[in-house]
Design a protein around this motif. Structure first.
Motif, mmCIF file in Angstrom:
data_model
loop_
_atom_site.group_PDB
_atom_site.id
_atom_site.type_symbol
_atom_site.label_atom_id
_atom_site.label_comp_id
_atom_site.label_asym_id
_atom_site.label_seq_id
_atom_site.Cartn_x
_atom_site.Cartn_y
_atom_site.Cartn_z
ATOM 1 N N SER A 150 -8.208 -7.409 -54.833
ATOM 2 C CA SER A 150 -7.594 -7.081 -53.055
ATOM 3 C C SER A 150 -6.603 -8.019 -52.758
ATOM 4 N N GLU A 156 -3.067 -5.769 -54.232
ATOM 5 C CA GLU A 156 -3.268 -4.958 -53.192
ATOM 6 C C GLU A 156 -2.721 -5.074 -51.686
ATOM 7 N N GLN A 212 -3.329 2.067 -57.799
ATOM 8 C CA GLN A 212 -4.106 2.534 -57.543
ATOM 9 C C GLN A 212 -4.342 4.166 -58.672
#
Length: 708
Positions: free
Chosen positions: A340, A343, A34
């Protein structure tokens, strides 16, 4: 299953392109994915090209910054401590120290602690060659340089030199001194001088084929975090990310050619992330127009690689295949919405890691307490009412459903820890309720539980182990003991389930002996097949106890000659799998790697493997809850043969096939304990099929006697 195995055979090794340019490794230590994506140039570049991944950061005997740096450069899990590292530069006095300690000529950058590091490496769990990357590049006429440091006002942090050094601790060129500037607004009052960093990066980029650059500020920020409030931390973070963004933009946009490969990675995560169970570090690779997520044969998991893969990938870029590297080259796997996906995958990995230990501990303790309660009731059978035996029998059978539900749970994409536990309990209850309503006898239910668990594990193994990889009873990428195949927990369950299942079906007259033998052969093949189960210890265990069962099924007397026969059979199976892997599949699984290491390193490697297994099992016997499970199971089964008088002997005489299955499982438990790194886990999960079935049938016998 056969079709899937044929597809596995047909798939060859990945091909890698010849090198076109140079390699730049940008080290931004103590950052998470992140945080790395907050550097805008990286996020923008990944939208166009590049592949990202999560990197296991373990070294040998634990995790630390220095061990991860060394593991990255040495291509195998390294064992050393920060105090072993003493990086010196081209200062004449410092060069004299290096000469005095090594009797060798120094270079631009020298590790004067190299002798200590080599000695320490021998104490590690894995065979490692300190300085592997630098040595292999040197032997192939390629240059490597190091630029930058992460020094604080209290210590010199120059671990990037570990990645680049050769076997003598030398780095031929670089600049690790004249790189920082005083700045009272930055952590420790020190900041990286990015103008100098750019200048030196270009200078050594032109001189070398591989340039490793340490940003420094990212480490200092995380190390200084305990002294900062949120406001001060936010200001420093913003300034550091802005400078890093400018520098990385310079490298990607101006310095590196379109033919170069650029790595941006963090050897270790932020300490806050580490404490929050997010223990995989980010890596991004930019190479031409390649895009997607990172993948390597070390893990065989999309988006997850090992830190040991980086050196192997750099060498592969230059067409160098090193037998000294345990890691595997990294490739890009096309993936829509890659970030995505990463994550979500990371969230599940962290959740599994966090819930794994408390959930398994609770399950194991519940099993032990239940077994002990049943055992006490059996000992006091005259004082216990039949209805309590029925309740205990149902509870035992319920625990047999749980491993299967733990296996399928990841397929439902649950991330929350609370919902994971709730799902396991609820679905287990539903399956148990259906089983009770559908099957009338306890023996039928025990057979069903065995088939359910065994078939579930085999099907998932053949279909790519997508559920085992994410199961809390499987293994995870953070621990990094295993990344693919069938882990020891489910290996023990598979062996116990297979033997109890076929012996139960034989007892019921549902299958013939030849069919039972065929089922066991298929199970053994899947368990040991390098591209499916890939469990060497499991293969040895299964080959031993399965052959024992088959011999007993055909009433072959087990004497010394038969024991030698079983031993030869096990060796033959293992060698056949190794040859298949090395010369046909080329997948370089654990078995092939071990065989090749033995061929290169000789008997010393065998000693290291045995020592590692003994040390691991010794630690687990004292620390693991599974050791208590295994010991209690053995004690209960042993006592039941004598008290109450003859109850288990009577059951064995009435169910001779079950008795043969039980004996084979017990033998398999001991073999699994000896030949696996965490063998006590496999021993406990396999013998649970003996204890559950023995206790259920013992209670049935008691209730039957009370009724009559």
């Amino acid at each position: 299953m056969c079709i899937a195995m044929l597809f596995s055979l047909a798939s060859g090794n990945s091909a890698y392109a010849a090198p076109k340019g140079k390699v730049i490794v940008i080290v931004a230590n103590r950052m998470g994915m992140q945080q790395l994506l907050e550097i805008q140039v990286l996020k923008s570049e990944l939208e166009k090209r590049g592949y990202a991944g999560l990197m296991n950061i373990r070294g040998s005997k634990g995790t630390s910054d220095v061990r991860s740096y060394a593991s990255i450069g040495w291509g195998s899990r390294a064992y050393l401590d920060a105090e072993d590292v003493d990086i010196r530069t081209k200062d004449l006095l410092e060069q004299d120290v290096f000469k005095r300690r090594t009797a060798m000529e120094p270079m631009d950058i020298n590790n004067i602690g190299i002798n200590t590091i080599k000695a320490k490496a021998l104490e590690g769990e894995y065979s490692v060659f300190p300085g592997m990357l630098g040595e292999e590049l040197k032997n192939n006429g390629l240059g490597i340089s190091v630029v930058g440091n992460a020094d604080t006002d209290m210590e010199k942090v120059r671990y990037s030199a570990l990645m680049a050094m050769d076997k003598d601790g030398n780095v031929p060129s670089g600049e690790i001194e004249d790189i920082n500037k005083p700045d009272s607004r930055m952590p420790f009052g020190i900041a990286t001088d990015y103008e100098k960093l750019k200048k030196y990066t270009q200078e050594y980029y032109e001189k070398s084929e591989v340039t490793i650059v340490e940003l420094g500020d990212t480490y200092r920020l995380d190390a200084y975090r305990p002294y900062l409030n949120d406001k001060a931390y936010g200001i420093m973070q913003k300034n550091i990310y802005k400078s890093a963004n400018d520098y990385i933009g310079y490298v990607l946009g101006s310095l590196a050619s379109e033919n170069d490969r650029v790595y941006v990675l963090a050897p270790h995560t932020r300490l806050a992330d580490y404490k929050n169970y997010q223990r995989l570090a980010p890596i991004m690779i930019f190479d031409g127009e390649e895009s997607g997520i990172a993948y390597s044969d070390t893990t065989r998991r999309e988006g997850v690689i090992g830190n040991i893969d980086v050196a192997a990938d750099i060498l592969d870029y230059f067409g160098i295949r090193s037998e000294l590297a345990s890691g595997k080259p990294i490739e890009a796997k096309p993936k829509a919405a890659a970030l995505s996906y990463l994550e979500k995958e990371y969230a599940k990995i962290a959740s599994t890691y966090q819930v794994r230990i408390p959930a398994l501990y609770t399950y194991a303790v519940f099993e032990m307490l239940l077994w002990i309660s049943v055992f006490i009731c059996i000992m006091k059978k005259d004082r216990v009412k039949s209805k309590y035996f029925n309740i205990l029998s149902k509870s035992l059978q319920f625990t047999g459903v749980v491993p299967f539900v733990m296996l399928i749970e990841p397929a439902f994409g649950i991330v929350s820890k609370a919902w994971t536990v709730a799902f396991i309990l609820a679905v287990s209850a539903v399956i148990y309720f259906v089983m009770r309503r559908t099957l009338k006898t306890d023996l039928d239910r025990l057979i069903f539980l065995s088939v359910l668990n065994g078939a579930g594990i085999l099907c998932d193994a053949v279909l790519g182990q997508e559920m085992i990889k994410r199961s809390i009873l499987g293994y995870d990428s953070i621990i990094g003991a295993r990344y693919y195949g069938i882990g020891n927990e489910y290996m023990g369950i598979l062996i116990g389930a297979a033997l109890l299942g076929v012996s139960g079906l034989l007892q019921k007259g549902k299958i013939k002996k030849s069919a039972a033998a065929a089922i066991l052969v298929v199970t053994m093949a899947i368990l040991g097949f390098p591209k499916i189960g890939a469990n060497v210890g499991g293969l040895i265990t299964a080959a031993t106890c399965f052959l024992l069962f088959v011999l007993k099924a055909y009433d072959v007397k087990i004497d010394f000659k038969r024991i030698i026969l079983i031993g030869c059979f096990v060796v033959g199976v293992v060698v056949a799998m190794a040859l298949l892997d090395i010369y046909v599949l080329g997948s370089k699984s654990h078995l092939a790697g071990a065989i090749q290491s033995i061929g290169e390193g000789g008997p010393q490697v065998i000693v290291q493997i045995i020592q590692r297994k003994i040390e691991m099992n010794y630690r687990l016997i004292g620390a693991s809850i599974w050791s208590k499970v295994f010991i209690i199971a053995l004690l209960i089964v042993g006592i039941l043969f004598y008290r109450p008088f003859g109850i288990l002997k009577t059951i064995c005489s009435e169910n001779p096939w079950l008795a043969k299955g039980w004996i084979s499982i017990i033998v398999g438990s001991f073999v699994g304990f000896v030949v696996n790194d965490s063998g006590v886990v496999a021993a406990a999960t396999s013998i649970s099929f003996v204890i559950i079935s023995a206790l259920v049938l013992s209670m049935n016998k008691i209730v039957s006697e009370k009724t009559s």
